[in-house]
Design an enzyme around this catalytic site. Structure first.
Site, PDB file in Angstrom:
ATOM      1  N   GLY A  31       0.576  -1.345   0.109  1.00  0.00           N
ATOM      2  CA  GLY A  31       0.035   0.018   0.113  1.00  0.00           C
ATOM      3  C   GLY A  31       0.835   1.344   0.027  1.00  0.00           C
ATOM      4  O   GLY A  31       0.133   2.480   0.227  1.00  0.00           O
ATOM      5  N   LYS A  32       2.010   1.248  -0.280  1.00  0.00           N
ATOM      6  CA  LYS A  32       3.041   2.555  -0.276  1.00  0.00           C
ATOM      7  C   LYS A  32       2.455   3.520  -1.119  1.00  0.00           C
ATOM      8  O   LYS A  32       2.442   4.546  -0.704  1.00  0.00           O
ATOM      9  CB  LYS A  32       4.598   1.894  -0.913  1.00  0.00           C
ATOM     10  CG  LYS A  32       5.115   0.947   0.201  1.00  0.00           C
ATOM     11  CD  LYS A  32       6.291   0.491  -0.351  1.00  0.00           C
ATOM     12  CE  LYS A  32       6.425   0.046  -1.536  1.00  0.00           C
ATOM     13  NZ  LYS A  32       5.787  -1.435  -1.736  1.00  0.00           N
ATOM     14  N   SER A  33       2.192   3.196  -2.498  1.00  0.00           N
ATOM     15  CA  SER A  33       1.848   4.349  -3.336  1.00  0.00           C
ATOM     16  C   SER A  33       0.375   5.047  -2.833  1.00  0.00           C
ATOM     17  O   SER A  33       0.319   5.771  -2.904  1.00  0.00           O
ATOM     18  CB  SER A  33       2.006   3.775  -4.718  1.00  0.00           C
ATOM     19  OG  SER A  33       1.752   4.483  -5.666  1.00  0.00           O
ATOM     20  N   SER A 100      12.571  -0.062  -0.851  1.00  0.00           N
ATOM     21  CA  SER A 100      13.688  -0.021  -0.153  1.00  0.00           C
ATOM     22  C   SER A 100      13.742  -1.426   0.858  1.00  0.00           C
ATOM     23  O   SER A 100      13.888  -1.191   2.211  1.00  0.00           O
ATOM     24  CB  SER A 100      13.709   1.035   0.746  1.00  0.00           C
ATOM     25  OG  SER A 100      12.533   1.386   1.562  1.00  0.00           O
TER      26      SER A 100
END
Ligand code: ADP
Length: 191
Positions: A31-33, A100
C-alpha cells in the site's frame, strides 16, 4: 550545504510548517503508493506543501538505467535520498514511497537527514494479503518466473527493526493509516 541566503528554517516560517522526509517501506502491494498519495492529498487540503516521490516514477526517469540487483537497488535509493534532501531543503514534506527492502540502504538514507527530519513508516502486511491484492499482476508474473529479483518472492525484504511508525495495512484501512501519520506529524510539531 546550500550557500543561498534563504535557509530551510526561513521556508518553514513562510510555509507555517516544517519539512521532513517520510520513507514508506514495505512489500510490493502493501500500500505504499496508495497511502503516499492519500497522505499528500490530505496535507494539500490543509495547505501543507507535500510531494510524493514514488519508486515507480523515479525508476521510469531519473533511475531508468538501474535494475533490481542488490547494488542497483542500493543506487536507486541513494539517488532518491539525494533528491529528497533537496526537497527537504526546499521546505517540502517529502513522501518517499520505495520498497527499499534492504536495512543497510534504508540506514544510509536515514543518515542523509537530521534526526527528527526523518520518519520511517513500515507498512506491515502479510505476504498472502499482498499476493491476493497484486494490483499490477507482478506477484503472478514473479511466481511464473517471468520477472526475477521480485521482493517477497525471489528477493528478500528485511523488515525495519525500529521504524518511527508501523501500520498494519492488512488490518486497517487506507484512511486509518493516513490518519495515524497525520497524528504523528502533529504530535512532533511538523504540521
Ligand atoms: P505498493 O505501492 O506497496 O506496491 P500499491 O499502493 O500500489 O502498493 O497497491 C496496494 C493495493 O492494495 C491498492 O490497490 C490498494 O487500493 C489496496 N489496498 C487495500 N487495502 C489497503 C490498505 N489498508 N492500505 C493500503 N492499500 C490497500
Amino acid at each position: 550545504m546550500p550557500v543561498g541566503k534563504v535557509k530551510k528554517e526561513d521556508r518553514w516560517k513562510m510555509n507555517k510548517h516544517r519539512s521532513s522526509l517520510i520513507l514508506i517501506t514495505g512489500l510490493p502491494a502493501s500500500g505504499k503508493s496508495t497511502i503516499a498519495h492519500e497522505l499528500e492529498y490530505r496535507l494539500f487540503q490543509q495547505n501543507v506543501r507535500a510531494y510524493v516521490l514514488d519508486g515507480d516514477s523515479v525508476r521510469k526517469g531519473l533511475n531508468k538505467d538501474l535494475g533490481f540487483s542488490a547494488s542497483d537497488r542500493s543506487e536507486n535509493l541513494r539517488r532518491a535520498g539525494e533528491v529528497s534532501k533537496l526537497f527537504i531543503d526546499a521546505g517540502i514534506i517529502t513522501i518517499a514511497a520505495f520498497a527499499s527492502p534492504y536495512r543497510s540502504d534504508r540506514l544510509k538514507f536515514r543518515q542523509l537527514f537530521n534526526e527528527g527530519d526523518f520518519i520511517e513508516v513500515y507498512l506491515k502486511c502479510d505476504l498472502t494479503v499482498c499476493k491476493s491484492r497484486d494490483p499490477k499482476g507482478l506477484y503472478r508474473k514473479a511466481s511464473r518466473r517471468e520477472i526475477q529479483n521480485f521482493t517477497g518472492i525471489s528477493d528478500p525484504y528485511e523488515a525495519p527493526d525500529n521504524p518511527e511508525i508501523i501500520l498494519e495495512t492488512d488490518k486497517i484501512s487506507v484512511g486509518e493509516a493516513v490518519e495515524q501519520i497525520l497524528i504523528y506529524l502533529k504530535k512532533r510539531g511538523i504540521i
